[in-house]
Design a protein around this motif. Structure first.
Motif, PDB file in Angstrom:
ATOM      1  N   LEU A 138      51.795  46.658   9.894  1.00 47.17           N
ATOM      2  CA  LEU A 138      50.868  45.689   9.330  1.00 47.17           C
ATOM      3  C   LEU A 138      51.626  44.497   8.754  1.00 47.17           C
ATOM      4  CD1 LEU A 138      48.350  48.020   7.441  1.00 47.17           C
ATOM      5  CD2 LEU A 138      47.938  46.782   9.578  1.00 47.17           C
ATOM      6  N   ALA A 139      51.075  43.315   9.001  1.00 48.05           N
ATOM      7  CA  ALA A 139      51.597  42.076   8.420  1.00 48.05           C
ATOM      8  C   ALA A 139      50.401  41.172   8.157  1.00 48.05           C
ATOM      9  CB  ALA A 139      52.599  41.417   9.355  1.00 48.05           C
ATOM     10  N   PRO A 140      49.582  41.504   7.147  1.00 48.19           N
ATOM     11  CA  PRO A 140      48.351  40.744   6.902  1.00 48.19           C
ATOM     12  C   PRO A 140      48.625  39.273   6.599  1.00 48.19           C
ATOM     13  CG  PRO A 140      48.385  42.798   5.645  1.00 48.19           C
ATOM     14  CD  PRO A 140      49.753  42.609   6.206  1.00 48.19           C
ATOM     15  N   ASP A 141      47.748  38.414   7.101  1.00 50.87           N
ATOM     16  CA  ASP A 141      47.817  36.989   6.814  1.00 50.87           C
ATOM     17  C   ASP A 141      47.246  36.766   5.415  1.00 50.87           C
ATOM     18  OD1 ASP A 141      47.535  34.271   6.557  1.00 50.87           O
ATOM     19  OD2 ASP A 141      46.367  33.986   8.389  1.00 50.87           O
ATOM     20  N   PRO A 142      48.069  36.403   4.430  1.00 50.41           N
ATOM     21  CA  PRO A 142      47.562  36.273   3.053  1.00 50.41           C
ATOM     22  C   PRO A 142      46.535  35.165   2.881  1.00 50.41           C
ATOM     23  CG  PRO A 142      49.798  35.391   3.219  1.00 50.41           C
ATOM     24  CD  PRO A 142      49.500  36.067   4.531  1.00 50.41           C
ATOM     25  N   GLY A 143      46.504  34.220   3.821  1.00 47.70           N
ATOM     26  CA  GLY A 143      45.513  33.166   3.728  1.00 47.70           C
ATOM     27  C   GLY A 143      44.114  33.624   4.066  1.00 47.70           C
ATOM     28  N   GLU A 144      44.008  34.737   4.806  1.00 48.84           N
ATOM     29  CA  GLU A 144      42.704  35.243   5.224  1.00 48.84           C
ATOM     30  C   GLU A 144      42.392  36.628   4.686  1.00 48.84           C
ATOM     31  OE1 GLU A 144      41.350  34.752   9.281  1.00 48.84           O
ATOM     32  OE2 GLU A 144      43.102  33.543   9.745  1.00 48.84           O
ATOM     33  N   VAL A 145      43.420  37.459   4.558  1.00 53.32           N
ATOM     34  CA  VAL A 145      43.208  38.873   4.279  1.00 53.32           C
ATOM     35  C   VAL A 145      43.855  39.270   2.952  1.00 53.32           C
ATOM     36  CG1 VAL A 145      43.665  41.226   5.097  1.00 53.32           C
ATOM     37  CG2 VAL A 145      43.082  39.409   6.727  1.00 53.32           C
ATOM     38  N   ALA A 146      43.048  39.822   2.051  1.00 54.44           N
ATOM     39  CA  ALA A 146      43.561  40.285   0.772  1.00 54.44           C
ATOM     40  C   ALA A 146      44.060  41.723   0.848  1.00 54.44           C
ATOM     41  CB  ALA A 146      42.477  40.176  -0.293  1.00 54.44           C
ATOM     42  N   GLU A 147      43.504  42.506   1.800  1.00 53.75           N
ATOM     43  CA  GLU A 147      43.846  43.924   1.873  1.00 53.75           C
ATOM     44  C   GLU A 147      43.459  44.474   3.243  1.00 53.75           C
ATOM     45  OE1 GLU A 147      42.686  48.067  -0.548  1.00 53.75           O
ATOM     46  OE2 GLU A 147      41.636  46.189  -0.966  1.00 53.75           O
ATOM     47  N   VAL A 148      44.251  45.418   3.749  1.00 55.04           N
ATOM     48  CA  VAL A 148      43.913  46.177   4.949  1.00 55.04           C
ATOM     49  C   VAL A 148      43.883  47.643   4.552  1.00 55.04           C
ATOM     50  CG1 VAL A 148      44.569  46.788   7.311  1.00 55.04           C
ATOM     51  CG2 VAL A 148      45.049  44.482   6.448  1.00 55.04           C
ATOM     52  N   PHE A 149      42.837  48.356   4.933  1.00 54.40           N
ATOM     53  CA  PHE A 149      42.740  49.774   4.571  1.00 54.40           C
ATOM     54  C   PHE A 149      41.976  50.517   5.659  1.00 54.40           C
ATOM     55  CE2 PHE A 149      38.916  47.801   2.966  1.00 54.40           C
ATOM     56  CZ  PHE A 149      37.922  48.738   3.144  1.00 54.40           C
ATOM     57  N   GLU A 150      42.033  51.843   5.596  1.00 53.84           N
ATOM     58  CA  GLU A 150      41.358  52.682   6.579  1.00 53.84           C
ATOM     59  C   GLU A 150      40.384  53.626   5.895  1.00 53.84           C
ATOM     60  OE1 GLU A 150      44.146  54.611   9.231  1.00 53.84           O
ATOM     61  OE2 GLU A 150      45.512  52.890   9.139  1.00 53.84           O
ATOM     62  N   VAL A 151      39.339  53.982   6.632  1.00 53.70           N
ATOM     63  CA  VAL A 151      38.347  54.962   6.180  1.00 53.70           C
ATOM     64  C   VAL A 151      38.296  56.069   7.224  1.00 53.70           C
ATOM     65  CG1 VAL A 151      35.921  55.375   5.617  1.00 53.70           C
ATOM     66  CG2 VAL A 151      36.979  53.166   5.042  1.00 53.70           C
ATOM     67  N   PRO A 152      38.416  57.342   6.822  1.00 53.44           N
ATOM     68  CA  PRO A 152      38.329  58.423   7.813  1.00 53.44           C
ATOM     69  C   PRO A 152      37.048  58.332   8.627  1.00 53.44           C
ATOM     70  CG  PRO A 152      39.054  59.281   5.687  1.00 53.44           C
ATOM     71  CD  PRO A 152      38.634  57.852   5.457  1.00 53.44           C
ATOM     72  N   LEU A 153      37.155  58.508   9.933  1.00 55.70           N
ATOM     73  CA  LEU A 153      35.980  58.367  10.786  1.00 55.70           C
ATOM     74  C   LEU A 153      34.926  59.421  10.463  1.00 55.70           C
ATOM     75  CD1 LEU A 153      34.754  56.746  13.108  1.00 55.70           C
ATOM     76  CD2 LEU A 153      35.757  58.390  14.694  1.00 55.70           C
ATOM     77  N   ASP A 154      35.345  60.639  10.120  1.00 58.29           N
ATOM     78  CA  ASP A 154      34.348  61.660   9.822  1.00 58.29           C
ATOM     79  C   ASP A 154      33.570  61.327   8.545  1.00 58.29           C
ATOM     80  OD1 ASP A 154      36.359  62.196   8.007  1.00 58.29           O
ATOM     81  OD2 ASP A 154      36.706  64.258   8.670  1.00 58.29           O
ATOM     82  N   PHE A 155      34.162  60.546   7.644  1.00 62.26           N
ATOM     83  CA  PHE A 155      33.431  60.082   6.463  1.00 62.26           C
ATOM     84  C   PHE A 155      32.307  59.139   6.879  1.00 62.26           C
ATOM     85  CE2 PHE A 155      32.633  57.109   3.016  1.00 62.26           C
ATOM     86  CZ  PHE A 155      32.608  57.904   1.890  1.00 62.26           C
ATOM     87  N   ILE A 156      32.620  58.202   7.783  1.00 60.55           N
ATOM     88  CA  ILE A 156      31.622  57.244   8.255  1.00 60.55           C
ATOM     89  C   ILE A 156      30.503  57.941   9.025  1.00 60.55           C
ATOM     90  CG2 ILE A 156      31.265  55.262   9.797  1.00 60.55           C
ATOM     91  CD1 ILE A 156      34.138  54.401   9.101  1.00 60.55           C
ATOM     92  N   LEU A 157      30.865  58.970   9.804  1.00 61.13           N
ATOM     93  CA  LEU A 157      29.894  59.645  10.666  1.00 61.13           C
ATOM     94  C   LEU A 157      29.078  60.714   9.937  1.00 61.13           C
ATOM     95  CD1 LEU A 157      31.972  60.101  13.960  1.00 61.13           C
ATOM     96  CD2 LEU A 157      30.404  58.255  13.326  1.00 61.13           C
ATOM     97  N   GLU A 158      29.327  60.918   8.662  1.00 62.02           N
ATOM     98  CA  GLU A 158      28.565  61.901   7.893  1.00 62.02           C
ATOM     99  C   GLU A 158      27.102  61.462   7.817  1.00 62.02           C
ATOM    100  OE1 GLU A 158      27.821  65.309   5.653  1.00 62.02           O
ATOM    101  OE2 GLU A 158      29.705  64.742   6.608  1.00 62.02           O
TER     102      GLU A 158
END
Length: 205
Positions: A138-158
């Motif tokens: 990861l190399a986020p563009d600080p001008g556009e992105v404050a944070e990059v994170f992930e959410v477990p897919l099974d959490f979303i599909l609950e």
């Protein structure tokens, strides 16, 4: 090695690469008066990056910089306007993902689409669904992105994860979708795109 069951479900649920969606968005009925008074919506694309680490699947999100013109500070998928040099929505989504997060294209395998979504900021968004193999940096563009994170897919599909609520917009109530993960509120266009995915996967609301 056989494919993860949830990734296989995703592949079956989305539109194939041979069947790209066309405007208007599935939600266009929500605000027809807005579009009748404005120029045509600008084409855009976002990537739904499903990160694959062995048996673990997650979906990658960004939190937009507070200084952004559209959707400042909100949780979003990597993406943006489709530019003249982009061959299609996939090219735009992959380019924007690299620019915003640093993930290079050879880690990304786009395999399908969701239905188009119209946004209050004036875009017609084509969501591109992709598998992202582990090993990226990861190399986020600080001008556009404050944070990059992930959410477990099974959490979303609950089932029942997505909540409905109502906001006042242009003097009338408008239904929105939202859910929370680790103190982060995911709502607006991002949650609406996920809701379209959940419906296509027959996940109970």
């Amino acid at each position: 090695m056989s494919e993860h069951a949830d990734l296989a479900r995703l592949r079956r649920a989305v539109r194939t690469l041979a069947d790209p969606p066309q405007p208007p968005g599935w939600n266009a009925h929500e605000f027809p008066e807005l579009w009748s008074e404005h120029p045509p919506l600008r084409p855009a694309a976002v990537l739904l990056p499903v990160v694959c680490r062995g048996a673990a699947l997650s979906m990658l999100f960004t939190r937009r910089n507070e200084s952004m013109r559209h959707h400042a500070g909100q949780i979003s998928f990597p993406g943006g306007a489709i530019e003249a040099g982009d061959s299609d929505a996939i090219a735009a989504a992959v380019r924007e993902t690299h620019e915003e997060t640093g993930i290079r294209s050879h880690f990304i395998d786009a395999f399908g689409y969701l239905d188009c979504l119209d946004t209050v900021s004036g875009f017609s968004v084509t969501p591109v669904v992709a598998a992202v193999r582990d090993g990226f940096e990861l190399a986020p563009d600080p001008g556009e992105v404050a944070e990059v994170f992930e959410v477990p897919l099974d959490f979303i599909l609950e089932p029942g994860r997505m909540r409905r609520s109502e906001i006042l917009w242009h003097g009338r109530g408008r239904e929105i979708f939202e859910f929370e993960f680790a103190g982060k509120r995911i709502w607006g266009a991002t949650a609406a795109i996920l809701q379209n995915l959940l419906r296509r996967m027959d996940v109970a609301e």
